[in-house]
Design a protein around this motif. Structure first.
Motif, PDB file in Angstrom:
ATOM      1  N   VAL A  94       0.182  22.420 -25.122  1.00  0.00           N
ATOM      2  CA  VAL A  94       1.285  21.844 -25.875  1.00  0.00           C
ATOM      3  C   VAL A  94       1.452  22.637 -27.167  1.00  0.00           C
ATOM      4  CG1 VAL A  94       2.168  19.779 -26.999  1.00  0.00           C
ATOM      5  CG2 VAL A  94       0.803  19.569 -24.928  1.00  0.00           C
ATOM      6  N   LYS A  95       2.645  23.157 -27.353  1.00  0.00           N
ATOM      7  CA  LYS A  95       2.968  23.858 -28.600  1.00  0.00           C
ATOM      8  C   LYS A  95       3.396  22.803 -29.619  1.00  0.00           C
ATOM      9  CE  LYS A  95       5.963  27.555 -30.297  1.00  0.00           C
ATOM     10  NZ  LYS A  95       7.039  28.451 -29.878  1.00  0.00           N
ATOM     11  N   VAL A  96       2.632  22.698 -30.699  1.00  0.00           N
ATOM     12  CA  VAL A  96       2.882  21.703 -31.727  1.00  0.00           C
ATOM     13  C   VAL A  96       3.490  22.407 -32.934  1.00  0.00           C
ATOM     14  CG1 VAL A  96       1.848  19.945 -33.213  1.00  0.00           C
ATOM     15  CG2 VAL A  96       0.900  20.364 -30.936  1.00  0.00           C
ATOM     16  N   THR A  97       4.601  21.883 -33.420  1.00  0.00           N
ATOM     17  CA  THR A  97       5.240  22.394 -34.622  1.00  0.00           C
ATOM     18  C   THR A  97       5.209  21.296 -35.669  1.00  0.00           C
ATOM     19  OG1 THR A  97       6.725  23.737 -33.255  1.00  0.00           O
ATOM     20  CG2 THR A  97       7.331  23.452 -35.563  1.00  0.00           C
ATOM     21  N   VAL A  98       4.618  21.624 -36.826  1.00  0.00           N
ATOM     22  CA  VAL A  98       4.596  20.691 -37.953  1.00  0.00           C
ATOM     23  C   VAL A  98       5.585  21.238 -38.976  1.00  0.00           C
ATOM     24  CG1 VAL A  98       3.205  19.564 -39.725  1.00  0.00           C
ATOM     25  CG2 VAL A  98       2.167  20.176 -37.530  1.00  0.00           C
ATOM     26  N   PHE A  99       6.635  20.477 -39.241  1.00  0.00           N
ATOM     27  CA  PHE A  99       7.679  20.903 -40.166  1.00  0.00           C
ATOM     28  C   PHE A  99       7.321  20.524 -41.606  1.00  0.00           C
ATOM     29  CE2 PHE A  99       9.835  20.580 -36.078  1.00  0.00           C
ATOM     30  CZ  PHE A  99      10.512  21.788 -36.034  1.00  0.00           C
ATOM     31  N   PRO A 100       7.954  21.154 -42.591  1.00  0.00           N
ATOM     32  CA  PRO A 100       7.655  20.850 -44.000  1.00  0.00           C
ATOM     33  C   PRO A 100       7.869  19.391 -44.374  1.00  0.00           C
ATOM     34  CG  PRO A 100       8.923  22.876 -43.872  1.00  0.00           C
ATOM     35  CD  PRO A 100       8.878  22.293 -42.487  1.00  0.00           C
ATOM     36  N   ASP A 101       8.750  18.684 -43.660  1.00  0.00           N
ATOM     37  CA  ASP A 101       8.982  17.269 -43.970  1.00  0.00           C
ATOM     38  C   ASP A 101       7.999  16.359 -43.219  1.00  0.00           C
ATOM     39  OD1 ASP A 101       9.929  17.476 -41.392  1.00  0.00           O
ATOM     40  OD2 ASP A 101      11.878  16.584 -41.803  1.00  0.00           O
ATOM     41  N   ALA A 102       6.942  16.943 -42.657  1.00  0.00           N
ATOM     42  CA  ALA A 102       5.860  16.243 -41.950  1.00  0.00           C
ATOM     43  C   ALA A 102       6.282  15.716 -40.583  1.00  0.00           C
ATOM     44  CB  ALA A 102       5.263  15.125 -42.794  1.00  0.00           C
ATOM     45  N   SER A 103       7.440  16.107 -40.075  1.00  0.00           N
ATOM     46  CA  SER A 103       7.827  15.708 -38.720  1.00  0.00           C
ATOM     47  C   SER A 103       7.166  16.653 -37.710  1.00  0.00           C
ATOM     48  CB  SER A 103       9.349  15.721 -38.568  1.00  0.00           C
ATOM     49  OG  SER A 103       9.855  17.017 -38.780  1.00  0.00           O
ATOM     50  N   LEU A 104       7.048  16.174 -36.482  1.00  0.00           N
ATOM     51  CA  LEU A 104       6.376  16.931 -35.424  1.00  0.00           C
ATOM     52  C   LEU A 104       7.314  17.200 -34.271  1.00  0.00           C
ATOM     53  CD1 LEU A 104       3.084  14.844 -35.240  1.00  0.00           C
ATOM     54  CD2 LEU A 104       3.348  17.078 -36.261  1.00  0.00           C
ATOM     55  N   LYS A 105       7.044  18.302 -33.572  1.00  0.00           N
ATOM     56  CA  LYS A 105       7.776  18.627 -32.347  1.00  0.00           C
ATOM     57  C   LYS A 105       6.749  19.122 -31.334  1.00  0.00           C
ATOM     58  CE  LYS A 105      11.393  21.625 -30.529  1.00  0.00           C
ATOM     59  NZ  LYS A 105      12.293  22.739 -30.845  1.00  0.00           N
ATOM     60  N   PHE A 106       6.839  18.626 -30.110  1.00  0.00           N
ATOM     61  CA  PHE A 106       5.910  18.996 -29.051  1.00  0.00           C
ATOM     62  C   PHE A 106       6.678  19.656 -27.921  1.00  0.00           C
ATOM     63  CE2 PHE A 106       4.208  15.237 -31.152  1.00  0.00           C
ATOM     64  CZ  PHE A 106       2.939  15.676 -31.495  1.00  0.00           C
ATOM     65  N   GLU A 107       6.173  20.804 -27.470  1.00  0.00           N
ATOM     66  CA  GLU A 107       6.792  21.522 -26.355  1.00  0.00           C
ATOM     67  C   GLU A 107       5.698  21.930 -25.368  1.00  0.00           C
ATOM     68  OE1 GLU A 107       9.664  24.679 -27.596  1.00  0.00           O
ATOM     69  OE2 GLU A 107       8.935  24.121 -29.578  1.00  0.00           O
ATOM     70  N   PRO A 108       5.835  21.559 -24.088  1.00  0.00           N
ATOM     71  CA  PRO A 108       4.837  22.010 -23.115  1.00  0.00           C
ATOM     72  C   PRO A 108       4.983  23.510 -22.861  1.00  0.00           C
ATOM     73  CG  PRO A 108       6.609  20.835 -22.025  1.00  0.00           C
ATOM     74  CD  PRO A 108       6.871  20.741 -23.501  1.00  0.00           C
ATOM     75  N   GLN A 109       3.870  24.164 -22.679  1.00  0.00           N
ATOM     76  CA  GLN A 109       3.856  25.597 -22.388  1.00  0.00           C
ATOM     77  C   GLN A 109       3.364  25.769 -20.956  1.00  0.00           C
ATOM     78  OE1 GLN A 109       4.768  28.018 -25.015  1.00  0.00           O
ATOM     79  NE2 GLN A 109       5.595  26.015 -25.523  1.00  0.00           N
TER      80      GLN A 109
END
Length: 159
Positions: A94-109
């Protein structure tokens, strides 16, 4: 004799003026020099959660965060049919992206040769299940929150 004492400091003063006549670098030159000295591939502080903040060692704090995130993802995916639909799929990256506003995004690889999986269905299951995470503190670069990305291997457990 009196003239030489007066003349000597006067000559020293005149010669020392060359030391005051140096060019001061412009703001743009200083900015460019500072920008070149910054390592843009690393952050000063990695993303973290409040439970890991008291750990002083950077590597242990990072491991605490990754362990927490992996366990939370595994917990949220264990209540789903992902392991039943795809029994051969024991680990998902799972590719996890943590944005500056503390929100998260998950993408399966997925591996490039994986045609056996319905990628859209797996992606929709991930997006439906991976919500309501505890507050995550974003990574910092020079005291400013920045976006970070990393890939976590998540083991899917069959219950």
């Amino acid at each position: 004799m009196r003239k030489t004492f007066f003349l000597l400091p006067f000559l020293i003063f005149i010669n020392s003026c060359q030391y005051f006549d140096k060019q001061v670098p412009s703001k743009e030159e200083l900015l460019q020099k500072e920008l070149k000295s910054i390592n843009w591939n690393e952050v000063d502080e990695l993303p973290s959660i409040n439970e890991c903040e008291q750990i002083q060692d950077k590597t242990q704090r990072q491991q605490c965060f990754f362990d927490f995130l992996t366990a939370k993802i595994q917990e949220k995916l264990s209540i789903d049919t992902l392991s039943i639909l795809y029994p051969e799929l024991d680990t998902i990256e799972v590719k996890v992206t943590v944005f500056p506003d503390a929100s998260l995004k998950f993408e399966p690889q997925f591996p490039t040769d994986s045609l056996a999986y319905d990628k859209i269905k797996i992606d929709s299951i991930l997006h439906a299940r991976l919500v309501d995470f505890p507050k995550i503190n974003p990574a910092l670069k020079r005291g400013i929150p920045v976006k970070t990305q990393f890939i976590l291997p998540v083991i899917l457990e069959v219950e």
